[in-house]
Design an enzyme around this catalytic site. Structure first.
Site, mmCIF file in Angstrom:
data_model
loop_
_atom_site.group_PDB
_atom_site.id
_atom_site.type_symbol
_atom_site.label_atom_id
_atom_site.label_comp_id
_atom_site.label_asym_id
_atom_site.label_seq_id
_atom_site.Cartn_x
_atom_site.Cartn_y
_atom_site.Cartn_z
ATOM 1 N N TYR A 260 36.314 46.383 40.671
ATOM 2 C CA TYR A 260 36.353 44.918 40.778
ATOM 3 C C TYR A 260 35.161 44.364 41.557
ATOM 4 C CZ TYR A 260 41.183 45.061 39.048
ATOM 5 O OH TYR A 260 42.309 45.259 38.286
ATOM 6 N N LYS B 77 42.419 59.517 38.810
ATOM 7 C CA LYS B 77 42.210 59.994 37.437
ATOM 8 C C LYS B 77 41.139 61.074 37.524
ATOM 9 C CE LYS B 77 42.987 59.630 32.987
ATOM 10 N NZ LYS B 77 44.224 60.169 32.385
ATOM 11 N N ASP C 71 48.088 57.778 34.879
ATOM 12 C CA ASP C 71 48.948 57.620 33.695
ATOM 13 C C ASP C 71 50.316 58.243 33.947
ATOM 14 O OD1 ASP C 71 47.394 59.901 33.844
ATOM 15 O OD2 ASP C 71 47.118 60.123 31.695
ATOM 16 N N ASP D 63 46.300 47.580 41.412
ATOM 17 C CA ASP D 63 46.600 46.278 40.821
ATOM 18 C C ASP D 63 47.667 46.451 39.733
ATOM 19 O OD1 ASP D 63 46.469 43.667 40.051
ATOM 20 O OD2 ASP D 63 44.496 43.776 39.125
ATOM 21 N N ASP E 210 52.123 45.828 40.134
ATOM 22 C CA ASP E 210 52.868 44.879 39.296
ATOM 23 C C ASP E 210 53.970 45.587 38.515
ATOM 24 O OD1 ASP E 210 51.558 42.696 40.176
ATOM 25 O OD2 ASP E 210 50.869 42.001 38.213
#
Ligand code: NAD
Length: 354
Positions: free
Chosen positions: A140, A190, A222, A246, A250
């Protein structure tokens, strides 16, 4: 004295923050903490008064304070303003100005609300986890290109980059947080694909040597996304990068069933900021029907993480638990057979239980 800057912001931010302040005053009287409150403006409300969403004096006051209690910002009225004047800019300005490098989001499934979870009750009963998300690095904030042409083909790109000190800082906070919870930390990356994740994993493993009392495991992002849906009870503290955090936070938020109940903390180099995860909810603002529990539980996090007062934090959390167990429900979580209450009444009932 402990100075708390109160930024109620816009919409229901004003109502729920007033509730949280009332609850803080109650615990202050009971635990003799010596809290001092100072109101400051940000968001659309600040734009109306000062022509900018984050006046310098608001940021300065936050930098000097012991903690910041934040409501929410935003509303239709300001949606057409140029980007640098929009209410949301206040949040980015605070993140940057206070060096808020970590976002802590607890996810707790309250037994009386278990039916509100989209997952089966037996899967979520007792789930109680905390996501520690890196907030100022990674993709980001990495170098990016909106458009470039190579041999007539257009591309755009973003970069994920983490340094050792950035990973150490967030991982240390996560280990320390796991230590004061159930002593289990899951680091999510990852590393099978990304170089930045391989560095992340190496640094976390290195740091683990200083935290023998914390049990560490690693999951690929994942797999973690899947595990949150099939067995959320396995988690205590999860630490991860900005983008993975992020998305996972959620996903985890819906396990609890209601957005109105979820608190958060953003830990800063200078001052930390506490806010419910919901927005300014213009659709219900000013109607005295917003659920103040997310803001009230954020105030409990403020006591625990900024003022080191777990007893006072626990008193608030238990009062919220009791309010729900006694059958009181604001409109967002109301079902037949329960006692429907508004924002003010809910605040009073929680205060009475402290
Ligand atoms: P929202 O979280 O404000 O509302 C989503 C839905 O949840 C709405 O139906 C709302 O009524 C309900 N809801 C939210 N909080 C509730 C509560 N405490 N009690 C009962 N119901 C509640 O999200 P949105 O509608 O996408 O955004 C509204 C505004 O808030 C926008 O301007 C957005 O930019 C802003 N926003 C601000 C923040 C922040 O300040 N941190 C975060 C998210 C959105």
């Amino acid at each position: 004295m402990k100075k708390i800057i109160v930024i109620a912001g816009d919409g229901i931010g004003k109502e729920v923050t007033a509730s949280a302040v009332e609850v803080l005053k109650k615990v202050d009287a009971k635990f003799n903490i010596g809290l001092e409150f100072e109101d400051r403006d940000a968001g659309g409300t600040a734009y109306e008064k000062f022509g900018e969403p984050l006046p310098a004096e608001t940021l300065d006051a936050c930098k000097k304070a012991d903690a910041v209690l934040f409501g929410a910002v935003g509303g239709k009225k300001w949606d057409t303003l140029p980007v640098h004047l929009r209410p949301e800019k206040a949040l980015f300005g605070l993140r940057k100005g206070l060096g808020l490098f970590a976002n802590l989001r607890p996810v707790k499934v309250y037994s009386p609300l278990i039916d509100g979870s989209p997952l089966k009750p037996e899967l979520v009963e007792g789930a109680d986890l905390l996501i520690v998300r890196e907030l100022v690095g990674g993709i980001y904030f990495g170098e990016r290109c909106e458009s470039e042409f190579v041999d007539g083909v257009e591309s755009a790109w973003d970069t994920e980059k983490y340094s050792v000190p950035e990973i150490e800082r967030i991982a240390k906070l996560a280990f320390e947080t796991a230590k004061i919870r159930r002593g289990k930390l899951t680091s999510v990356d990852k590393a099978n694909v990304l170089a930045s994740s391989r560095l992340w994993r190496r640094v976390v493993n290195e740091l683990a040597k200083n935290f023998n009392d914390v049990e560490l495991n690693h999951l690929y992002v994942d797999n973690c996304a899947m595990q949150l849906a099939v067995n959320p009870k396995q988690f205590d503290v999860i630490v991860t990068s900005n983008i993975f955090g992020d998305i996972l936070s959620d996903e985890a938020a819906v396990i609890g069933g209601s957005i109105g109940l979820m608190p958060s903390a953003s830990i800063g180099e200078l001052t930390s900021l506490y806010e419910p995860i919901h927005g300014s909810a213009p659709d219900i603002a000013g109607k005295n029907i917003a659920n103040p529990m997310g803001s009230i539980l954020s105030a409990a996090m403020l006591l625990r993480y900024s003022l080191n007062n777990s007893d006072a934090a626990q008193a608030i959390e238990s009062a919220v638990d009791k309010t729900l167990a006694d059958g009181y429900r604001t409109a967002d979580i109301f079902k037949d057979g329960f006692k429907k209450i508004g924002t003010d009444e809910c605040t009073k009932i929680i205060c009475d239980r402290i």
